[in-house]
Scaffold this motif. Sequence first.
Motif, mmCIF file in Angstrom:
data_model
loop_
_atom_site.group_PDB
_atom_site.id
_atom_site.type_symbol
_atom_site.label_atom_id
_atom_site.label_comp_id
_atom_site.label_asym_id
_atom_site.label_seq_id
_atom_site.Cartn_x
_atom_site.Cartn_y
_atom_site.Cartn_z
ATOM 1 N N CYS A 75 0.740 -1.337 0.037
ATOM 2 C CA CYS A 75 0.025 -0.097 -0.091
ATOM 3 C C CYS A 75 0.841 1.170 -0.006
ATOM 4 O O CYS A 75 1.814 1.438 0.856
ATOM 5 C CB CYS A 75 -0.955 -0.008 1.265
ATOM 6 N N CYS A 105 0.111 2.905 3.634
ATOM 7 C CA CYS A 105 0.568 2.546 4.899
ATOM 8 C C CYS A 105 1.559 1.464 4.918
ATOM 9 O O CYS A 105 2.083 0.997 5.980
ATOM 10 C CB CYS A 105 -0.753 2.118 5.718
ATOM 11 N N CYS A 134 -7.048 0.940 3.816
ATOM 12 C CA CYS A 134 -6.874 2.303 3.389
ATOM 13 C C CYS A 134 -8.035 2.822 2.381
ATOM 14 O O CYS A 134 -8.586 3.889 2.550
ATOM 15 C CB CYS A 134 -5.456 2.517 2.924
HETATM 16 ZN ZN LIG Z 1 -2.802 0.877 3.293
#
Ligand SMILES: [Zn+2]
Length: 280
Positions: free
Chosen positions: A53, A56, A72
């Motif tokens: 991601c 994150c 997310c």
């Molecule tokens: Zn994420």
Amino acid sequence: MTALVDVSGRLRKMPAEPGDPVSYTVRVGDTLVPLNEMIGFPLQLDFDGVIRCIHCDRKTSKSFSQGYCYPCFRKLAACDSCIMSPEKCHYHEGTCREPEWGETHCMIEHVVYLANSSGLKVGITRGSQVPTRWIDQGAVDAIPMVRVATRQLAGFVEVACKAHVADRTNWRAMLKGDVPELDLVEERRRMLDLIADDLAGLRASHGESAIRAVDEESLALSYPVQVWPRTIKTHNLDKTPTAEGVLQGIKGQYLILDTGVINIRKYTGYEVRFRVYQGN
Ligand SMILES: [Zn+2]
């Protein structure tokens, strides 16, 4: 073959600088590789099976909204459905997923523009994203039409325009390079006439100064392409983790290889090894 470039890391959207032609860089991890000078060279992109991601860093089996993990995707304002459909902005209802993000990304001036990417289209973007947004879409020409106070207002104007013009790029036509020329100053005048009643209505409800017609000039863009593909084949890293071929050009967020095209933006967050060879 000697590798001129051999870098590994997480792939990101390609940064691009306007120019004649547009100047592209590929971003792999922390490394930036200038790409225009690599045209004509064999290139290889290997996906190692890991997607992380871009928000994150978490590993994710699938990329959502071009580079995010599922949590997310569910949580971030940048991944909310109102980003794709700005007229559905719900900030004023107090339900924005991240009001502070909304204030810096949505509750600010936006531009509604006309672009010629594969024919005439309408689009919206933050003022600061001009001309990046146009380059990402592979537009050969673009012109601001109105400047508005918020993202939602831009969405309302775009919806009015969509009754008369496309809001999407036909990316296959865009990549073939046979885009007919358009007089965007004339198209803007025509469009403003067509949506005059819609604009009057929006000004009545949002304030006269919330929508500003502009007389800014159009921006012509050219792309570093040596050979235009005659038929469009696409590389899909989810199905075949290796894409290789001679780099023949770059347009929008696509690399044009002699073996097919690849949409780099689609693989944002993918961990890859990127190699460019000296050739023969
Ligand atoms: Zn994420």
